[in-house]
Write a protein that holds these residues in place. Structure first.
Motif, PDB file in Angstrom:
ATOM      1  N   MET A 251       0.843  -1.178   0.000  1.00 53.45           N
ATOM      2  CA  MET A 251       0.000   0.000   0.000  1.00 53.45           C
ATOM      3  C   MET A 251       0.888   1.240   0.000  1.00 53.45           C
ATOM      4  O   MET A 251       1.863   1.324   0.735  1.00 53.45           O
ATOM      5  N   LYS A 252       0.503   2.196  -0.807  1.00 56.82           N
ATOM      6  CA  LYS A 252       1.294   3.414  -0.937  1.00 56.82           C
ATOM      7  C   LYS A 252       1.098   4.292   0.299  1.00 56.82           C
ATOM      8  O   LYS A 252       0.086   4.209   0.994  1.00 56.82           O
ATOM      9  N   ALA A 253       2.058   5.157   0.562  1.00 58.08           N
ATOM     10  CA  ALA A 253       2.016   6.056   1.716  1.00 58.08           C
ATOM     11  C   ALA A 253       0.799   6.986   1.640  1.00 58.08           C
ATOM     12  O   ALA A 253       0.189   7.311   2.663  1.00 58.08           O
ATOM     13  N   LYS A 254       0.431   7.392   0.446  1.00 58.40           N
ATOM     14  CA  LYS A 254      -0.722   8.268   0.275  1.00 58.40           C
ATOM     15  C   LYS A 254      -2.000   7.555   0.715  1.00 58.40           C
ATOM     16  O   LYS A 254      -2.853   8.129   1.398  1.00 58.40           O
ATOM     17  N   HIS A 255      -2.146   6.310   0.359  1.00 60.54           N
ATOM     18  CA  HIS A 255      -3.330   5.540   0.737  1.00 60.54           C
ATOM     19  C   HIS A 255      -3.363   5.290   2.243  1.00 60.54           C
ATOM     20  O   HIS A 255      -4.436   5.285   2.869  1.00 60.54           O
ATOM     21  N   GLN A 256      -2.175   5.053   2.822  1.00 60.98           N
ATOM     22  CA  GLN A 256      -2.108   4.842   4.280  1.00 60.98           C
ATOM     23  C   GLN A 256      -2.580   6.086   5.026  1.00 60.98           C
ATOM     24  O   GLN A 256      -3.311   5.997   6.013  1.00 60.98           O
ATOM     25  N   ARG A 257      -2.143   7.249   4.558  1.00 60.65           N
ATOM     26  CA  ARG A 257      -2.572   8.503   5.188  1.00 60.65           C
ATOM     27  C   ARG A 257      -4.083   8.686   5.069  1.00 60.65           C
ATOM     28  O   ARG A 257      -4.757   9.097   6.015  1.00 60.65           O
ATOM     29  N   LEU A 258      -4.649   8.394   3.919  1.00 65.00           N
ATOM     30  CA  LEU A 258      -6.094   8.528   3.720  1.00 65.00           C
ATOM     31  C   LEU A 258      -6.865   7.583   4.644  1.00 65.00           C
ATOM     32  O   LEU A 258      -7.889   7.958   5.221  1.00 65.00           O
ATOM     33  N   VAL A 259      -6.373   6.363   4.799  1.00 69.46           N
ATOM     34  CA  VAL A 259      -7.024   5.402   5.682  1.00 69.46           C
ATOM     35  C   VAL A 259      -6.948   5.890   7.129  1.00 69.46           C
ATOM     36  O   VAL A 259      -7.930   5.840   7.882  1.00 69.46           O
ATOM     37  N   LEU A 260      -5.769   6.390   7.542  1.00 68.33           N
ATOM     38  CA  LEU A 260      -5.613   6.902   8.906  1.00 68.33           C
ATOM     39  C   LEU A 260      -6.494   8.119   9.166  1.00 68.33           C
ATOM     40  O   LEU A 260      -7.113   8.238  10.227  1.00 68.33           O
ATOM     41  N   VAL A 261      -6.591   9.026   8.218  1.00 69.03           N
ATOM     42  CA  VAL A 261      -7.448  10.199   8.369  1.00 69.03           C
ATOM     43  C   VAL A 261      -8.910   9.760   8.457  1.00 69.03           C
ATOM     44  O   VAL A 261      -9.675  10.259   9.287  1.00 69.03           O
ATOM     45  N   GLY A 262      -9.305   8.816   7.627  1.00 74.47           N
ATOM     46  CA  GLY A 262     -10.673   8.307   7.671  1.00 74.47           C
ATOM     47  C   GLY A 262     -10.990   7.647   9.006  1.00 74.47           C
ATOM     48  O   GLY A 262     -12.066   7.840   9.583  1.00 74.47           O
TER      49      GLY A 262
END
Length: 144
Positions: free
Chosen positions: A1-12
């Motif tokens: 998983m890309k870092a951008k997707h990880q950030r989006l999941v964490l923000v969600g």
């Protein structure tokens, strides 16, 4: 998983957690809220039997009675309408509580119309001054 997707999941997940906490707090506060009624409101809308409420008005002159146990009082609260509410309270009342003064009582209505108060708050008008300060003020007025 890309870092951008990880950030989006964490923000969600963070937003979902905050939303859940807010909803839990709101549901807990809803059960603790006490609605305010004046005697005229109770006469128009009926007795709110299912929850704790606050009533407010003036203690009718001549209505205050004390039980022999020394801590139970009964009185009648009225407002500018002709509506009145009989109240019973067991406990220590505030110093400002007296007949013909404002009062806010928190408690529950019984089906027979009696309001059983758990807490009594005495109200004073906007011109209230503690007796100690009132005495000092009269002394300074006489010096001038």
């Amino acid at each position: 998983m890309k870092a951008k997707h990880q950030r989006l999941v964490l923000v969600g997940l963070a937003i979902a957690a905050v939303l859940a906490a807010v909803l839990l707090a709101m549901s807990a506060l809803k059960d603790q809220a006490a609605y305010f009624y004046a005697p005229g409101d109770v006469a128009r809308k009926g007795l709110p039997l299912d929850r704790a409420v606050r009533i407010g008005g003036m203690v009718k002159p001549g209505s205050l009675t004390r039980a022999p146990d020394g801590v139970t009082i009964a009185f009648i609260v009225g407002d500018e309408t002709a509506a009145t509410i009989p109240v019973r309270f067991t406990g220590i009342v505030p110093d400002l509580f007296k007949e013909n003064s404002g009062v806010v009582a928190e408690g529950r209505f019984r089906p027979d119309g009696l309001f059983v108060a758990d807490e009594i708050l005495a109200k004073h008008d906007e011109n209230y001054m503690p007796p100690r300060l009132a005495g000092e003020r009269h002394e300074t007025d006489s010096l001038q």
